[in-house]
Design a protein around this motif. Sequence first.
Motif, PDB file in Angstrom:
ATOM      1  N   THR A  20       0.805  -1.220   0.000  1.00 56.25           N
ATOM      2  CA  THR A  20       0.000   0.000   0.000  1.00 56.25           C
ATOM      3  C   THR A  20       0.839   1.272   0.000  1.00 56.25           C
ATOM      4  O   THR A  20       0.396   2.315   0.485  1.00 56.25           O
ATOM      5  CB  THR A  20      -0.951   0.010   1.213  1.00 56.25           C
ATOM      6  N   ALA A  21       2.038   1.212  -0.562  1.00 60.13           N
ATOM      7  CA  ALA A  21       2.852   2.427  -0.667  1.00 60.13           C
ATOM      8  C   ALA A  21       2.208   3.459  -1.592  1.00 60.13           C
ATOM      9  O   ALA A  21       2.576   4.639  -1.558  1.00 60.13           O
ATOM     10  CB  ALA A  21       4.251   2.084  -1.170  1.00 60.13           C
ATOM     11  N   THR A  22       1.256   3.023  -2.414  1.00 55.78           N
ATOM     12  CA  THR A  22       0.544   3.949  -3.306  1.00 55.78           C
ATOM     13  C   THR A  22      -0.614   4.657  -2.606  1.00 55.78           C
ATOM     14  O   THR A  22      -1.247   5.529  -3.206  1.00 55.78           O
ATOM     15  CB  THR A  22      -0.005   3.203  -4.530  1.00 55.78           C
ATOM     16  N   PHE A  23      -0.894   4.290  -1.357  1.00 50.67           N
ATOM     17  CA  PHE A  23      -1.994   4.915  -0.627  1.00 50.67           C
ATOM     18  C   PHE A  23      -1.533   6.249  -0.032  1.00 50.67           C
ATOM     19  O   PHE A  23      -0.445   6.340   0.537  1.00 50.67           O
ATOM     20  CB  PHE A  23      -2.474   4.024   0.519  1.00 50.67           C
ATOM     21  N   GLY A  24      -2.333   7.261  -0.152  1.00 52.55           N
ATOM     22  CA  GLY A  24      -2.067   8.514   0.556  1.00 52.55           C
ATOM     23  C   GLY A  24      -1.602   9.652  -0.313  1.00 52.55           C
ATOM     24  O   GLY A  24      -2.175  10.734  -0.320  1.00 52.55           O
ATOM     25  N   GLY A  25      -0.496   9.443  -1.054  1.00 52.94           N
ATOM     26  CA  GLY A  25      -0.016  10.467  -1.968  1.00 52.94           C
ATOM     27  C   GLY A  25       0.592  11.682  -1.317  1.00 52.94           C
ATOM     28  O   GLY A  25       0.580  12.777  -1.898  1.00 52.94           O
ATOM     29  N   VAL A  26       1.168  11.532  -0.115  1.00 47.17           N
ATOM     30  CA  VAL A  26       1.756  12.667   0.590  1.00 47.17           C
ATOM     31  C   VAL A  26       3.242  12.746   0.286  1.00 47.17           C
ATOM     32  O   VAL A  26       3.965  11.752   0.419  1.00 47.17           O
ATOM     33  CB  VAL A  26       1.535  12.550   2.114  1.00 47.17           C
ATOM     34  N   GLY A  31       4.197  10.557  -3.373  1.00 48.12           N
ATOM     35  CA  GLY A  31       3.182  11.094  -4.264  1.00 48.12           C
ATOM     36  C   GLY A  31       3.368  10.629  -5.687  1.00 48.12           C
ATOM     37  O   GLY A  31       2.387  10.464  -6.437  1.00 48.12           O
ATOM     38  N   ALA A  32       4.643  10.359  -6.074  1.00 50.53           N
ATOM     39  CA  ALA A  32       4.912   9.841  -7.417  1.00 50.53           C
ATOM     40  C   ALA A  32       4.489   8.381  -7.556  1.00 50.53           C
ATOM     41  O   ALA A  32       4.259   7.901  -8.664  1.00 50.53           O
ATOM     42  CB  ALA A  32       6.409   9.981  -7.737  1.00 50.53           C
ATOM     43  N   SER A 234       5.229   7.005 -15.835  1.00 43.32           N
ATOM     44  CA  SER A 234       5.976   6.055 -15.010  1.00 43.32           C
ATOM     45  C   SER A 234       6.608   6.773 -13.829  1.00 43.32           C
ATOM     46  O   SER A 234       7.164   7.872 -13.965  1.00 43.32           O
ATOM     47  CB  SER A 234       7.077   5.386 -15.843  1.00 43.32           C
ATOM     48  N   ARG A 235       6.549   6.125 -12.643  1.00 42.92           N
ATOM     49  CA  ARG A 235       7.182   6.733 -11.474  1.00 42.92           C
ATOM     50  C   ARG A 235       8.697   6.746 -11.582  1.00 42.92           C
ATOM     51  O   ARG A 235       9.377   7.425 -10.808  1.00 42.92           O
ATOM     52  CB  ARG A 235       6.747   6.013 -10.193  1.00 42.92           C
ATOM     53  N   LEU A 236       9.260   6.000 -12.559  1.00 43.27           N
ATOM     54  CA  LEU A 236      10.708   6.011 -12.750  1.00 43.27           C
ATOM     55  C   LEU A 236      11.224   7.394 -13.107  1.00 43.27           C
ATOM     56  O   LEU A 236      12.399   7.695 -12.901  1.00 43.27           O
ATOM     57  CB  LEU A 236      11.104   5.012 -13.845  1.00 43.27           C
ATOM     58  N   HIS A 237      10.360   8.254 -13.643  1.00 38.50           N
ATOM     59  CA  HIS A 237      10.785   9.612 -13.969  1.00 38.50           C
ATOM     60  C   HIS A 237      11.242  10.367 -12.726  1.00 38.50           C
ATOM     61  O   HIS A 237      12.137  11.220 -12.802  1.00 38.50           O
ATOM     62  CB  HIS A 237       9.638  10.381 -14.645  1.00 38.50           C
ATOM     63  N   THR A 238      10.656  10.067 -11.587  1.00 42.64           N
ATOM     64  CA  THR A 238      10.989  10.804 -10.368  1.00 42.64           C
ATOM     65  C   THR A 238      11.660   9.949  -9.293  1.00 42.64           C
ATOM     66  O   THR A 238      12.262  10.500  -8.366  1.00 42.64           O
ATOM     67  CB  THR A 238       9.722  11.441  -9.759  1.00 42.64           C
ATOM     68  N   THR A 239      11.582   8.621  -9.395  1.00 49.13           N
ATOM     69  CA  THR A 239      12.094   7.773  -8.310  1.00 49.13           C
ATOM     70  C   THR A 239      13.197   6.820  -8.738  1.00 49.13           C
ATOM     71  O   THR A 239      13.694   6.057  -7.910  1.00 49.13           O
ATOM     72  CB  THR A 239      10.954   6.941  -7.689  1.00 49.13           C
ATOM     73  N   ALA A 240      13.607   6.838 -10.007  1.00 54.19           N
ATOM     74  CA  ALA A 240      14.582   5.851 -10.497  1.00 54.19           C
ATOM     75  C   ALA A 240      15.879   5.886  -9.694  1.00 54.19           C
ATOM     76  O   ALA A 240      16.452   4.847  -9.360  1.00 54.19           O
ATOM     77  CB  ALA A 240      14.866   6.086 -11.973  1.00 54.19           C
ATOM     78  N   ARG A 291      -1.803   1.000  -8.794  1.00 50.94           N
ATOM     79  CA  ARG A 291      -2.544   2.268  -8.708  1.00 50.94           C
ATOM     80  C   ARG A 291      -3.940   2.143  -9.306  1.00 50.94           C
ATOM     81  O   ARG A 291      -4.802   2.967  -9.042  1.00 50.94           O
ATOM     82  CB  ARG A 291      -1.768   3.374  -9.426  1.00 50.94           C
ATOM     83  N   THR A 292      -4.144   1.102 -10.129  1.00 49.50           N
ATOM     84  CA  THR A 292      -5.438   0.936 -10.790  1.00 49.50           C
ATOM     85  C   THR A 292      -5.915  -0.497 -10.636  1.00 49.50           C
ATOM     86  O   THR A 292      -5.131  -1.418 -10.360  1.00 49.50           O
ATOM     87  CB  THR A 292      -5.332   1.252 -12.292  1.00 49.50           C
TER      88      THR A 292
END
Length: 344
Positions: A20-26, A31-32, A234-240, A291-292
């Motif tokens: 559930t790391a995708t929960f919250g978006g803080v 958030g990414a 893709s979250r790789l743009h910000t978290t890679a 996420r979906t």
Amino acid sequence: MEYRRVGDSGLVVSELAFGTATFGGVGEFFGAWGATDVTEARRLIDICRDAGVTLLDTADVYSQGRSEEVLGAAIRGRRDDFVLSTKAALPMSDRPDDVGVSRSRLLRVVDDALRRLGTDHIDLFSLHGFDASTPVDEVLATLDSLVAAGKIRYTGVSNFSGWQVMQSLAHADRDRRPRHIAHQVYYSLVGRDYEWELMPLGAAEGVGAIVWSPLGWGRLTGKITAGQPIPPGSRLHTTADAGPPVDDDLLHEVIDTLTDIAAETGRTVPQIALNWLLRRPTVSSVIVGARTEAQLLDNLGAVGWELDAEQIRRLDHVSAVEAPYPYFPYRRQEGFARLSPPMV
């Protein structure tokens, strides 16, 4: 869905877990990953429950506690249908006392997690990282008291080295305290370092692996291909840069093989990658995130079937990399291999 014991313990969990790391978006980082709210989370967990998933995983640091809050709200009224796993150790603020697993902080963060999750106990509580500043005996004694108080059922670790796991196990045995039953680890077709030391340790000591980022930090979703840029969204743009590094040549060779096997089996690339992991020694559960609904349903399609021996051999071969010292002699030299054969 199959169900497995975690290590040598009596705790039984589903072979796939929902993260559930995708929960919250803080915050910028999480958030990414996603910003799933309570309504969306409830629907995703409905799908998990219908598929037989029992293990739900979170951590206090995910969206600064918001992930735990969303998860707790989403399972309200059906908490007993699930095995709840959370973690703590990483900093929640810039305060000097708000990092690590000292006695005072452990007591506080467990109570905070219970409040956010809306429950009176945590089924599996793990140390999110090794705290070099707190004596291991202090950590184990505090966890023992939390188990005795009924706030925690079982304990585990995450992202520990082999000696750090063994130190904790040895001290627990010496003082007759509860042993860690789980090690939450990074393991994937583009990251097989777990096999070199932590896998044989887990087998010998009865510590089950709960795998995080089984799709190589989002690289094995089927959306990345050789010579093409990272797809939009893709979250790789910000978290890679924050995730485990992967050699580009290895990544593209693994993806090519996954794509071929997906075509042969009528399955998807993520399903092939997850199914391969589920057959590895010591693996108790593999955490999937989404996420979906479409992503979740695709990931859940990784169970209920098996790759054949030749497909597994091809994946083993294409994803193999040279082990560092002192592990490589046991993989390359016959004499060493006869002394201690590699598990895989």
